[in-house]
Motif scaffolding. Structure first.
Motif, PDB file in Angstrom:
ATOM      1  N   ASP A  17       0.830  -1.200   0.000  1.00  0.00           N
ATOM      2  CA  ASP A  17       0.000   0.000   0.000  1.00  0.00           C
ATOM      3  C   ASP A  17       0.869   1.256   0.000  1.00  0.00           C
ATOM      4  O   ASP A  17       1.844   1.342   0.753  1.00  0.00           O
ATOM      5  N   PRO A  18       0.513   2.249  -0.806  1.00  0.00           N
ATOM      6  CA  PRO A  18       1.241   3.522  -0.722  1.00  0.00           C
ATOM      7  C   PRO A  18       0.877   4.237   0.580  1.00  0.00           C
ATOM      8  O   PRO A  18      -0.141   3.915   1.216  1.00  0.00           O
ATOM      9  N   PRO A  19       1.681   5.204   1.025  1.00  0.00           N
ATOM     10  CA  PRO A  19       1.398   5.900   2.285  1.00  0.00           C
ATOM     11  C   PRO A  19       0.011   6.532   2.279  1.00  0.00           C
ATOM     12  O   PRO A  19      -0.368   7.219   1.329  1.00  0.00           O
ATOM     13  N   GLU A  54      -0.137   3.873  -6.530  1.00  0.00           N
ATOM     14  CA  GLU A  54       1.043   4.634  -6.119  1.00  0.00           C
ATOM     15  C   GLU A  54       0.647   6.069  -5.820  1.00  0.00           C
ATOM     16  O   GLU A  54      -0.322   6.604  -6.387  1.00  0.00           O
ATOM     17  N   LEU A  55       1.383   6.672  -4.907  1.00  0.00           N
ATOM     18  CA  LEU A  55       1.221   8.088  -4.614  1.00  0.00           C
ATOM     19  C   LEU A  55       1.897   8.874  -5.730  1.00  0.00           C
ATOM     20  O   LEU A  55       3.090   8.705  -5.983  1.00  0.00           O
ATOM     21  N   HIS A 113      -8.631  -0.874 -15.592  1.00  0.00           N
ATOM     22  CA  HIS A 113      -9.078   0.516 -15.590  1.00  0.00           C
ATOM     23  C   HIS A 113      -8.232   1.285 -14.591  1.00  0.00           C
ATOM     24  O   HIS A 113      -7.730   0.716 -13.620  1.00  0.00           O
ATOM     25  N   ARG A 114      -8.073   2.583 -14.843  1.00  0.00           N
ATOM     26  CA  ARG A 114      -7.297   3.430 -13.942  1.00  0.00           C
ATOM     27  C   ARG A 114      -8.182   4.525 -13.349  1.00  0.00           C
ATOM     28  O   ARG A 114      -9.028   5.098 -14.050  1.00  0.00           O
ATOM     29  N   TRP A 115      -7.959   4.798 -12.071  1.00  0.00           N
ATOM     30  CA  TRP A 115      -8.657   5.870 -11.384  1.00  0.00           C
ATOM     31  C   TRP A 115      -7.645   6.729 -10.621  1.00  0.00           C
ATOM     32  O   TRP A 115      -6.506   6.316 -10.388  1.00  0.00           O
ATOM     33  N   VAL A 116      -8.101   7.891 -10.211  1.00  0.00           N
ATOM     34  CA  VAL A 116      -7.312   8.758  -9.340  1.00  0.00           C
ATOM     35  C   VAL A 116      -8.089   8.959  -8.049  1.00  0.00           C
ATOM     36  O   VAL A 116      -9.302   9.208  -8.077  1.00  0.00           O
TER      37      VAL A 116
END
Length: 341
Positions: free
Chosen positions: A5-7, A33-34, A51-54
């Motif tokens: 997990d990213p921070p 990723e952060l 799929h990609r999300w933000v």
């Protein structure tokens, strides 16, 4: 949180929440990723390999929730969908801190480059750089032309007395960050208070409108305006003043401050101002005040970062030198208030 997990982001809990709220959206385990964080809200790129999300959430250990209001960001982006202002599509907003440890929202991933450095623009050439910046100005005109009532944002802010309230707010922020002598800063504040302009009709304002807060695609089109955490209803010329301050020769470079305005082809302030005035129909006679205020606001923001760094409460690239920029910003604001610069 898992080891991958990213921070500040629990991907397992995020997926469980998405599966519950939007069944079928996520098709496999999430990884992410952060991609931006530190001074502002944290931004993550998350994908299920299909799929990609933000995802956006407040900074770790933030103290003032109102300064990092996830619901506010999500609301304005959602409201601007379908207008001429390019924004990512919104997916979900979660005010519950129990899911990942803070409120957050999810939006669609948009491809594009946030240009922060002159060298990045120089690689495109002067003609393309000029076109991108003028498109940014046209996008600002489009934003300020959005009808707040029609967009469902009639109660998004308090436009009455906006500039006076903003000046008081940033004056208080300065007082809360005082740790050293800053020659000229109180004089700049006094001059701004003595010359408050008569504002135009209120509009949706971004609050931090600059080139590296938007994405540009390979065809030099602006694909998304990002970072709406300071948006509200208010005086649209504050956005123009900030844009001109960031592009001013008086803007100190280094210590993390963008130097995109130094790129060959970046239009001069007069051309940007004329294009905005022609497109918006607004009177820009008081623009010196708005640019002077923008310098004051940026100076206060960076002095606050310097203050927290000096106390050991902030870590990150360039934070150790960011205090060096502040005196030049104060001088830039004073010069503009005197009709120089």
């Amino acid at each position: 949180m898992g080891e991958s997990d990213p921070p500040g982001m629990d991907l397992r809990k995020l997926r469980a929440h998405l599966d519950s709220a939007l069944p079928g959206l996520v098709r496999a385990d999430l990884h992410g990723e952060l991609i931006a964080g530190g001074r502002s809200n944290l931004t993550y790129l998350v994908t299920d390999d299909h799929h990609r999300w933000v995802v956006r959430r407040p900074p770790l250990g933030h103290v003032l929730p109102t300064a990092h209001d996830m619901g506010r960001e999500h609301r304005v982006i959602s409201a601007l969908e379908g207008t001429p202002v390019p924004v990512p599509g919104t997916v979900l907003s979660c005010p519950d801190s129990d899911v990942i440890g803070a409120p957050f929202y999810v939006m669609e991933y948009v491809a594009g480059t946030p240009f922060r450095r002159a060298g990045e623009l120089d690689a495109l050439g002067a003609t393309r750089t000029r076109a991108i910046v003028l498109s940014m100005v046209d996008t600002l005109v489009a934003l300020h032309a959005v009808d707040p009532v029609g967009a469902g944002l009639a109660d998004f802010g308090r436009p009455e007395g906006f500039t006076a309230r903003q000046l008081r707010r940033w004056g208080k922020q300065l007082d809360a960050s005082r740790s050293r002598e800053l020659p000229g800063v109180d004089e700049l504040h006094r001059r701004l208070a003595a010359r408050l302009p008569d504002p135009p009709a209120p509009a949706v304002v971004h609050g931090d409108y600059r080139l590296d807060n938007m994405l540009v695609d390979g065809a030099d089109r602006i694909t998304a305006v990002l970072d709406w955490e300071m948006s509200t209803l208010g005086d649209p010329l504050t956005d123009l003043g900030l844009l001109l301050a960031y592009g001013s020769p008086a803007m100190p470079v280094g210590s993390g401050v963008s130097d995109a305005h130094l790129a060959a082809g970046y239009p001069a302030a007069d051309e940007i101002t004329e294009r905005y005035a022609r497109g918006s129909g607004l009177d820009v006679a008081d623009l010196d005040w708005y640019v002077g205020f923008a310098f004051f606001k940026i100076a206060v923001i960076l002095e606050g970062i310097h203050y927290r760094f000096a106390q050991g409460r902030t870590v990150g690239a360039d934070f150790d030198r960011i205090g060096e920029v502040v005196p030049g910003l104060i001088e830039g604001g004073l010069a503009r208030m005197e009709g120089r610069g």
